[in-house]
Enzyme design. Sequence first.
Site, PDB file in Angstrom:
ATOM      1  N   CYS A 114       0.842  -1.201   0.000  1.00  0.00           N
ATOM      2  CA  CYS A 114       0.000   0.000   0.000  1.00  0.00           C
ATOM      3  C   CYS A 114       0.882   1.258   0.000  1.00  0.00           C
ATOM      4  CB  CYS A 114      -0.966  -0.039   1.182  1.00  0.00           C
ATOM      5  SG  CYS A 114      -2.383   1.079   1.002  1.00  0.00           S
ATOM      6  N   HIS A 214      -3.355  -5.436   0.429  1.00  0.00           N
ATOM      7  CA  HIS A 214      -2.771  -5.886   1.688  1.00  0.00           C
ATOM      8  C   HIS A 214      -2.691  -7.404   1.724  1.00  0.00           C
ATOM      9  CE1 HIS A 214      -2.566  -2.086   4.034  1.00  0.00           C
ATOM     10  NE2 HIS A 214      -3.400  -1.705   3.083  1.00  0.00           N
ATOM     11  N   GLU A 216      -1.155  -9.267   3.729  1.00  0.00           N
ATOM     12  CA  GLU A 216      -1.211  -9.799   5.094  1.00  0.00           C
ATOM     13  C   GLU A 216      -2.644 -10.042   5.562  1.00  0.00           C
ATOM     14  OE1 GLU A 216      -1.820  -5.413   5.821  1.00  0.00           O
ATOM     15  OE2 GLU A 216      -0.778  -6.670   4.346  1.00  0.00           O
TER      16      GLU A 216
END
Length: 256
Positions: A114, A214, A216
Site C-alpha cells: 500500500c 494488503h 497480510e
Amino acid sequence: MPQPPLIGITTYLAHAQWDEWDLPAAVLPAAYADCVRAAGGRAVLLPPDAPEAAADVVERLDAIVLAGGEDLDPALYGAVPHPRTGPPVRERDRWEQAVLAAGLARDIPVLGVCRGMQLMNVHEGGTLIQHLPDSVGHDGHNPARGHFCAHAVTTVPGTRVGALLPGTHQVATHHHQAVDRLGAGLVAAARAADGTVEAIENTRYRFAVGLQWHPEMGVDAPVVQALVAAAGSAEGTGPARTARSAPARILPTQVS
C-alpha cells in the site's frame, strides 16, 4: 540448524492508547508479522529512526517489508497537497526512504504494501494520484474507514506477480491514493478493472515488488512466501541464510 531469514517491517509512529496508557508508540497490525512467520521468516519491527541509521540496520536484515499507513508527503513528488491528502508524517517518510535506499543498494528483497508500494514508486521519480475517486469516479478502493474490502485485480503475464498469482483475484484493499506516473525501472504487474495500478516491480533488482493491496489480510500468501524464499536464498548480497520450508497455512481473509 539453519536460521530463518530476518525480515524487517517498518511501523507507524502514532499516538496510541492501551490499558491505562496514552502515549506515542511505534505500532503495526500484528497480521504483518503473522504472515511473515507463516511463510517461514522471522519478523523484526523497524520503527522510525534517524535516516543515517538505516544502512546499519538494513545490513543485519535479509529482506524488508515497507508497511502501509499514512499518505506520503506530496512534496516528495513535487505536488501540492490535495484537500483529502492526510497530514504528512515526515519522520516516517525520511526513515523509510533511507531504509528502501539501503535495501536496494544491497539488493536484498523488498516488498512494499500500500503506502510502501507508493513510496517505492516515488523513490524512483514516479508520482501519485492523491485522491483516487477523483480519477476513477468511485470509492470502491476504500469504501469504509477502518475496514478492508475486497475487489478484483488482474495480474500481468510475464511479471513476477503474474507468475505467483496468475489471472484475476480478490484482494484486500483500503487506499484512496494510487500510482500515477511510474518511476524509472518500474513496470505495472497488476491492475484493477478501472485501470488503477495494483502492483509494481522494479526490473533492476532481484526482488523489488510493490502491492497496492494488503497481502497480510488476504489469501495471496504466495507473494509473501516468495519474499521469504528470496530472503533465504544464497543469491544477492544479503547474509547467507536458509529459509525453513513455508508452512502450508494461509491466513484467513479479513475483509469486510
